[in-house]
Design an enzyme around this catalytic site. Sequence first.
Site, mmCIF file in Angstrom:
data_model
loop_
_atom_site.group_PDB
_atom_site.id
_atom_site.type_symbol
_atom_site.label_atom_id
_atom_site.label_comp_id
_atom_site.label_asym_id
_atom_site.label_seq_id
_atom_site.Cartn_x
_atom_site.Cartn_y
_atom_site.Cartn_z
ATOM 1 N N PRO A 88 1.731 -5.333 -5.018
ATOM 2 C CA PRO A 88 1.533 -6.967 -5.503
ATOM 3 C C PRO A 88 2.034 -7.692 -5.639
ATOM 4 O O PRO A 88 1.945 -9.285 -5.356
ATOM 5 C CB PRO A 88 0.737 -6.548 -6.518
ATOM 6 C CG PRO A 88 0.114 -5.037 -7.306
ATOM 7 C CD PRO A 88 1.772 -4.360 -6.204
ATOM 8 N N GLU A 115 3.414 3.387 -11.868
ATOM 9 C CA GLU A 115 2.954 2.292 -11.810
ATOM 10 C C GLU A 115 3.988 1.190 -11.254
ATOM 11 O O GLU A 115 3.693 -0.341 -11.079
ATOM 12 C CB GLU A 115 3.971 1.939 -13.451
ATOM 13 C CG GLU A 115 2.806 2.496 -15.059
ATOM 14 C CD GLU A 115 1.272 1.326 -14.931
ATOM 15 O OE1 GLU A 115 1.283 0.469 -15.238
ATOM 16 O OE2 GLU A 115 0.122 2.652 -14.773
ATOM 17 N N ARG A 153 -5.053 -3.703 16.347
ATOM 18 C CA ARG A 153 -5.698 -4.532 17.321
ATOM 19 C C ARG A 153 -5.061 -5.575 17.884
ATOM 20 O O ARG A 153 -5.602 -5.894 18.768
ATOM 21 C CB ARG A 153 -7.114 -4.750 16.427
ATOM 22 C CG ARG A 153 -6.892 -5.245 15.455
ATOM 23 C CD ARG A 153 -7.651 -5.749 14.647
ATOM 24 N NE ARG A 153 -9.413 -6.679 15.714
ATOM 25 C CZ ARG A 153 -8.995 -7.437 16.319
ATOM 26 N NH1 ARG A 153 -8.050 -8.246 15.832
ATOM 27 N NH2 ARG A 153 -9.916 -7.986 16.614
ATOM 28 N N ASP A 168 -11.476 -13.744 17.594
ATOM 29 C CA ASP A 168 -11.494 -12.864 16.376
ATOM 30 C C ASP A 168 -11.118 -14.140 15.053
ATOM 31 O O ASP A 168 -10.895 -14.925 15.484
ATOM 32 C CB ASP A 168 -11.077 -11.831 15.914
ATOM 33 C CG ASP A 168 -11.952 -10.245 16.472
ATOM 34 O OD1 ASP A 168 -13.180 -11.158 16.751
ATOM 35 O OD2 ASP A 168 -11.371 -9.752 17.151
HETATM 36 C C1 4GS Z 1 -0.792 -3.288 -4.068
HETATM 37 C C2 4GS Z 1 -1.842 -4.126 -3.386
HETATM 38 C C3 4GS Z 1 -1.276 -2.286 -4.732
HETATM 39 C C4 4GS Z 1 -0.024 -1.494 -7.770
HETATM 40 C C5 4GS Z 1 0.113 1.383 -6.014
HETATM 41 C C6 4GS Z 1 0.682 0.086 -8.494
HETATM 42 C C7 4GS Z 1 0.944 1.828 -7.005
HETATM 43 C C8 4GS Z 1 0.153 -0.758 -6.574
HETATM 44 N N1 4GS Z 1 -0.189 -2.906 -2.956
HETATM 45 N N2 4GS Z 1 -1.349 -4.734 -2.236
HETATM 46 N N3 4GS Z 1 0.930 1.014 -8.191
HETATM 47 N N4 4GS Z 1 -2.882 -5.063 -4.375
HETATM 48 N N5 4GS Z 1 -0.282 -1.531 -4.964
HETATM 49 O O1 4GS Z 1 -2.158 -2.747 -5.799
HETATM 50 O O2 4GS Z 1 -0.158 -3.889 -2.244
#
Ligand code: 4GS
Length: 261
Positions: A88, A115, A153, A168
């Site tokens: 994230p 985590e 794609r 698209d």
């Molecule tokens: C994301 C996301 C995600 C984060 C993986 C907590 C396990 C997790 N990865 N975009 N640890 N949103 N990864 O939530 O890419």
Amino acid sequence: MNFAVLTIFPEMFDLFWSHGIVRRAIEKKRISAHTVNIRDFAMDRHKSTDDRPFGGGCGMLMKTEPMAAAIRSAKIRNPASQTILLTPQGRRFDQNLAYALASLNDLILVCGRYEGVDERICDTLIDFEISIGDYVLTGGELPAMIIMDAVTRLLPDTLGGAESAEKDSFSDTLLEHAHYTRPRSFEEIDVPEVLLSGNHRAIDKWRLESSLIRTFLKRPDLLEKKRLDSGEIDILKKWCLDIEKIIRSQSLHGTDALSGS
Ligand code: 4GS
């Protein structure tokens, strides 16, 4: 394009790789795809892939040495690879980033679980971080599939005849026009007449207007960002005039809607 996916759940990718356009791309050798099981690089008796965070707190992290060894092994196999961590915290994935990735030859996609990943792995072994959106998942596997799907794609000769990447959504930041297929009348709703007319100029014009109105109603943020050409601006101006006409006609009905009271 060669994809190497590092994961503790390689079986998750079996179904993804055996269907549809992705499968066809593999058969046509437009992409190659394989997984590396991070657990194979675990050195202890229990083959553990998680470890406790220094400083305490709940949750576990990906164990450092197996992760590092798996990445190094994938890099040795493909030294020109870019190594991407799905997290994230990464750059938000969008169609422009899909295009950028489609121009590369070798990607290593690193899927974390638990985590997260030890910071030193990110600093020393990861080239860049990508997020598929602002939410927290249980692992990077789905994000890796999403990225491979969007990138595949875009590669030449991966979409079948009628399908085309250029047309698209998001390629030029207008949404797709409305689509209709048979039957002509479905549950008493008819296909717009112009689409049956065979008049391709009229159809193109209708589709452009459909794209614009859908983008305006559903994703005005995209319309604000887009560089509109003169034809598109003319359509928007026509709507403005139409709306003004409707508002002006209100005063003829004797309402006081325009007096501001
Ligand atoms: C994301 C996301 C995600 C984060 C993986 C907590 C396990 C997790 N990865 N975009 N640890 N949103 N990864 O939530 O890419």
